[in-house]
Design a protein around this motif. Structure first.
Motif, PDB file in Angstrom:
ATOM      1  N   SER A 260       0.848  -1.188   0.000  1.00 11.79           N
ATOM      2  CA  SER A 260       0.000   0.000   0.000  1.00 11.79           C
ATOM      3  C   SER A 260       0.885   1.240   0.000  1.00 11.79           C
ATOM      4  O   SER A 260       1.804   1.334   0.815  1.00 11.79           O
ATOM      5  CB  SER A 260      -0.880   0.034   1.251  1.00 11.79           C
ATOM      6  OG  SER A 260      -1.625  -1.151   1.388  1.00 11.79           O
ATOM      7  N   ILE A 295       0.711   0.673  -9.295  1.00  7.48           N
ATOM      8  CA  ILE A 295      -0.522   1.459  -9.190  1.00  7.48           C
ATOM      9  C   ILE A 295      -0.353   2.794  -9.911  1.00  7.48           C
ATOM     10  O   ILE A 295      -1.261   3.265 -10.613  1.00  7.48           O
ATOM     11  CB  ILE A 295      -0.894   1.672  -7.716  1.00  7.48           C
ATOM     12  CG1 ILE A 295      -1.149   0.323  -7.024  1.00  7.48           C
ATOM     13  CG2 ILE A 295      -2.114   2.575  -7.591  1.00  7.48           C
ATOM     14  CD1 ILE A 295      -2.259  -0.494  -7.631  1.00  7.48           C
ATOM     15  N   LEU A 312      -6.820   4.885  -6.074  1.00  8.53           N
ATOM     16  CA  LEU A 312      -6.997   3.451  -5.859  1.00  8.53           C
ATOM     17  C   LEU A 312      -6.710   3.200  -4.385  1.00  8.53           C
ATOM     18  O   LEU A 312      -5.564   3.261  -3.945  1.00  8.53           O
ATOM     19  CB  LEU A 312      -6.052   2.645  -6.749  1.00  8.53           C
ATOM     20  CG  LEU A 312      -6.563   2.317  -8.149  1.00  8.53           C
ATOM     21  CD1 LEU A 312      -5.456   1.706  -8.991  1.00  8.53           C
ATOM     22  CD2 LEU A 312      -7.746   1.354  -8.080  1.00  8.53           C
ATOM     23  N   SER A 313      -7.742   2.954  -3.608  1.00  7.42           N
ATOM     24  CA  SER A 313      -7.601   2.833  -2.155  1.00  7.42           C
ATOM     25  C   SER A 313      -7.136   1.433  -1.781  1.00  7.42           C
ATOM     26  O   SER A 313      -7.754   0.444  -2.182  1.00  7.42           O
ATOM     27  CB  SER A 313      -8.934   3.136  -1.463  1.00  7.42           C
ATOM     28  OG  SER A 313      -9.358   4.452  -1.770  1.00  7.42           O
ATOM     29  N   PRO A 314      -6.071   1.334  -0.994  1.00  9.56           N
ATOM     30  CA  PRO A 314      -5.582   0.013  -0.583  1.00  9.56           C
ATOM     31  C   PRO A 314      -6.397  -0.545   0.571  1.00  9.56           C
ATOM     32  O   PRO A 314      -6.820   0.186   1.468  1.00  9.56           O
ATOM     33  CB  PRO A 314      -4.148   0.298  -0.140  1.00  9.56           C
ATOM     34  CG  PRO A 314      -4.198   1.704   0.358  1.00  9.56           C
ATOM     35  CD  PRO A 314      -5.206   2.420  -0.502  1.00  9.56           C
ATOM     36  N   GLU A 315      -6.618  -1.856   0.553  1.00 11.75           N
ATOM     37  CA  GLU A 315      -7.180  -2.527   1.706  1.00 11.75           C
ATOM     38  C   GLU A 315      -6.070  -2.744   2.732  1.00 11.75           C
ATOM     39  O   GLU A 315      -4.885  -2.684   2.393  1.00 11.75           O
ATOM     40  CB  GLU A 315      -7.815  -3.859   1.295  1.00 11.75           C
ATOM     41  CG  GLU A 315      -9.011  -3.687   0.372  1.00 11.75           C
ATOM     42  CD  GLU A 315      -9.732  -4.990   0.099  1.00 11.75           C
ATOM     43  OE1 GLU A 315      -9.287  -6.025   0.632  1.00 11.75           O
ATOM     44  OE2 GLU A 315     -10.733  -4.955  -0.632  1.00 11.75           O
ATOM     45  N   GLY A 318      -2.452  -4.272   2.086  1.00 14.63           N
ATOM     46  CA  GLY A 318      -2.150  -4.148   0.664  1.00 14.63           C
ATOM     47  C   GLY A 318      -2.708  -5.286  -0.170  1.00 14.63           C
ATOM     48  O   GLY A 318      -3.717  -5.905   0.161  1.00 14.63           O
ATOM     49  N   ARG A 320      -4.573  -5.587  -2.548  1.00 19.42           N
ATOM     50  CA  ARG A 320      -5.831  -5.353  -3.248  1.00 19.42           C
ATOM     51  C   ARG A 320      -6.204  -3.877  -3.140  1.00 19.42           C
ATOM     52  O   ARG A 320      -6.165  -3.296  -2.065  1.00 19.42           O
ATOM     53  CB  ARG A 320      -6.951  -6.221  -2.676  1.00 19.42           C
ATOM     54  CG  ARG A 320      -8.215  -6.273  -3.530  1.00 19.42           C
ATOM     55  CD  ARG A 320      -9.176  -7.335  -2.987  1.00 19.42           C
ATOM     56  NE  ARG A 320     -10.308  -7.547  -3.886  1.00 19.42           N
ATOM     57  CZ  ARG A 320     -11.444  -6.860  -3.833  1.00 19.42           C
ATOM     58  NH1 ARG A 320     -11.592  -5.916  -2.902  1.00 19.42           N
ATOM     59  NH2 ARG A 320     -12.419  -7.100  -4.673  1.00 19.42           N
ATOM     60  N   PHE A 321      -6.569  -3.286  -4.290  1.00 18.22           N
ATOM     61  CA  PHE A 321      -6.843  -1.865  -4.371  1.00 18.22           C
ATOM     62  C   PHE A 321      -8.151  -1.661  -5.142  1.00 18.22           C
ATOM     63  O   PHE A 321      -8.392  -2.328  -6.147  1.00 18.22           O
ATOM     64  CB  PHE A 321      -5.713  -1.134  -5.107  1.00 18.22           C
ATOM     65  CG  PHE A 321      -4.354  -1.363  -4.498  1.00 18.22           C
ATOM     66  CD1 PHE A 321      -3.777  -0.406  -3.689  1.00 18.22           C
ATOM     67  CD2 PHE A 321      -3.657  -2.553  -4.723  1.00 18.22           C
ATOM     68  CE1 PHE A 321      -2.535  -0.612  -3.116  1.00 18.22           C
ATOM     69  CE2 PHE A 321      -2.417  -2.764  -4.155  1.00 18.22           C
ATOM     70  CZ  PHE A 321      -1.856  -1.788  -3.347  1.00 18.22           C
ATOM     71  N   THR A 322      -8.975  -0.759  -4.661  1.00 19.08           N
ATOM     72  CA  THR A 322     -10.255  -0.510  -5.315  1.00 19.08           C
ATOM     73  C   THR A 322     -10.439   0.989  -5.560  1.00 19.08           C
ATOM     74  O   THR A 322      -9.947   1.831  -4.796  1.00 19.08           O
ATOM     75  CB  THR A 322     -11.435  -1.017  -4.460  1.00 19.08           C
ATOM     76  OG1 THR A 322     -11.376  -0.386  -3.165  1.00 19.08           O
ATOM     77  CG2 THR A 322     -11.367  -2.525  -4.280  1.00 19.08           C
ATOM     78  N   THR A 343     -10.736  -2.736  -9.823  1.00 18.36           N
ATOM     79  CA  THR A 343     -10.070  -3.444  -8.728  1.00 18.36           C
ATOM     80  C   THR A 343      -8.744  -3.987  -9.246  1.00 18.36           C
ATOM     81  O   THR A 343      -8.704  -4.632 -10.297  1.00 18.36           O
ATOM     82  CB  THR A 343     -10.928  -4.608  -8.201  1.00 18.36           C
ATOM     83  OG1 THR A 343     -12.193  -4.100  -7.764  1.00 18.36           O
ATOM     84  CG2 THR A 343     -10.234  -5.316  -7.045  1.00 18.36           C
ATOM     85  N   GLU A 345      -5.508  -6.363  -8.096  1.00 16.42           N
ATOM     86  CA  GLU A 345      -5.171  -7.362  -7.066  1.00 16.42           C
ATOM     87  C   GLU A 345      -3.924  -8.125  -7.464  1.00 16.42           C
ATOM     88  O   GLU A 345      -3.774  -8.548  -8.619  1.00 16.42           O
ATOM     89  CB  GLU A 345      -6.338  -8.321  -6.879  1.00 16.42           C
ATOM     90  CG  GLU A 345      -6.188  -9.256  -5.690  1.00 16.42           C
ATOM     91  CD  GLU A 345      -7.474 -10.001  -5.368  1.00 16.42           C
ATOM     92  OE1 GLU A 345      -7.501 -10.704  -4.353  1.00 16.42           O
ATOM     93  OE2 GLU A 345      -8.459  -9.845  -6.121  1.00 16.42           O
TER      94      GLU A 345
END
Length: 404
Positions: A260, A295, A312-315, A318, A320-322, A343, A345
């Motif tokens: 992230s 990203i 793109l916001s990271p979970e 890291g 995975r980004f949405t 998304t 990933e």
């Protein structure tokens, strides 16, 4: 279908469960450990237990009294745990109970007298064999005209590097000593290596159990004390220090590939600890910035097509980004499309990009597409090549025919 692996760890009257959501735990006397106990024979950061695939492994973190499986010492290299074994952290037994794919438990029992004697003899041998630390060279700034030379804290070795080479320095201290973290820069990219120095200065005669450095991600929706992505045992003890001795140490930490990036929800730090036996630990932390070049490449490729991707916001952790982006106004009105959800990933050696059209009243059905890139090829390609490929896929997604 095979059951998901789970394991319950119990140390004295405290316990924790490991599973897919919590696959690792640090054990020790430090309250920040996921499984903490004030048992005197534990070091502050004693051992780590984690799932590696379906296997549960344990490794020692440089503890003074050792980690033992069936009477044999565990090193910093991960060792697989199995039902029926007997595990001790220092003098206290660790109970492990498996559920899911593996069933069973470790065996509890009193520590054999011969194992206690072995622990004490190894500890004494380490203390006797440890050489005295060398005093580090002092770094100095040029003397000011008519003024004194300003002395800076050194960063290691009899041939100390220039102060300007390691301009990013943070230190922590207490009555026992000073710990300095020194870095060449403050910004690092995903999949990079962080080269740095630790310098420990003893302010008293102490016994040091270990020196550890960690790379930590703090996400506002993640673990309270952050997630440790890499941890290095820089120096394993115990050893005795004399007042004013200086110990310089190099280290390397690995930034994860799908990390992230630093931002509104995420911040990073390099964190170091000196574990002092029977006294207060010394800690220092150096904030750093982390960038994710993959990203950034996707964002730049869409921007070149006039598709505006705000973020793109990271979970947490890291990988995975949405986010969402908007097509140009003329395409939104033409096709009845408000936004396109995206998304990204990380899937091992691959990078998956999934896009989904968010329909309006004019767009009567959802459309999705998934693109899987070989990560090495993705990084080797240019932003212009990625723009062309994404443009063709977005046109296909929205039903627009390519110009003839």
């Amino acid at each position: 279908m095979r059951s998901m692996q789970k394991a319950k760890l119990q140390l004295g009257n405290v316990s924790v469960q490991l599973d897919a959501n919590t696959p690792r735990v640090l054990i020790g006397r430090d309250a920040a450990c996921g499984l903490a106990s004030q048992e005197p024979s534990l070091s502050r950061r004693h051992a780590e237990v984690s799932f590696v695939g379906d296997s549960l492994v344990i490794r020692d973190m440089g503890s003074s009294n050792g980690t033992w499986v069936d009477g044999e010492p565990v090193t910093a290299e991960p060792q697989t745990l199995r039902p029926g074994q007997q595990v001790f952290l220092g003098h206290i037994p660790l109970l492990v109970e498996w559920s899911g794919g593996t069933q069973g438990a470790t065996v509890l029992g009193e520590m054999p007298a011969e194992l206690k004697a072995l622990i004490e003899s190894r500890k004494a041998a380490k203390l006797a064999a440890t050489p005295v630390a060398k005093t580090a060279a002092v770094l100095q700034d040029p003397a000011l005209p008519g003024g004194p030379v300003k002395t800076l804290l050194g960063i290691g070795g009899t041939d100390a590097p220039a102060a300007a080479d390691y301009a990013y320095r943070r230190q922590g201290s207490n009555n026992n000593g000073v710990l300095l973290i020194a870095l060449r820069g403050d910004t690092f990219t995903n999949a990079a290596t962080i080269d740095g120095y630790l310098e420990f200065t003893a302010l008293d005669n102490e016994t040091v159990a270990s020196i550890i450095v960690e790379l930590v991600e703090h996400h506002k929706r993640g673990p309270k004390n952050g997630h440790v992505w890499d941890r290095v045992l820089v120096r394993q003890g115990p050893w005795r220090t004399a007042k004013n001795e200086v110990l310089p140490l190099t280290f390397q930490l690995r930034v994860p590939p799908g990390t992230s990036p630093s931002g509104r929800d995420v911040n990073w730090e390099v964190r170091g600890y000196v574990d002092i036996e029977w006294a207060f630990d010394i800690a220092a932390a150096s904030p750093i910035n982390v960038r994710n070049l993959d990203i950034e490449k996707i964002r730049d490729a869409l921007g070149a097509l006039d598709y505006r991707l705000a973020e793109l916001s990271p979970e947490p952790l890291g990988q995975r980004f949405t986010g969402k982006f908007q097509p140009p106004v003329q395409l939104r009105s033409q096709f009845g499309v408000s936004d396109i959800n995206i998304t990204v990933e990380y899937l091992g050696a691959n990078l998956q990009v999934a896009m989904e059209v968010e329909k309006t009243s004019l767009f009567k059905f959802d459309k999705t597409t998934k693109l899987v890139f070989d990560l090495a090829q993705f990084r080797a390609g240019t932003t212009q090549q990625l723009s062309g490929f994404l443009n063709a896929k977005i046109d296909e997604l929205m039903g627009r025919k390519p110009a003839s």
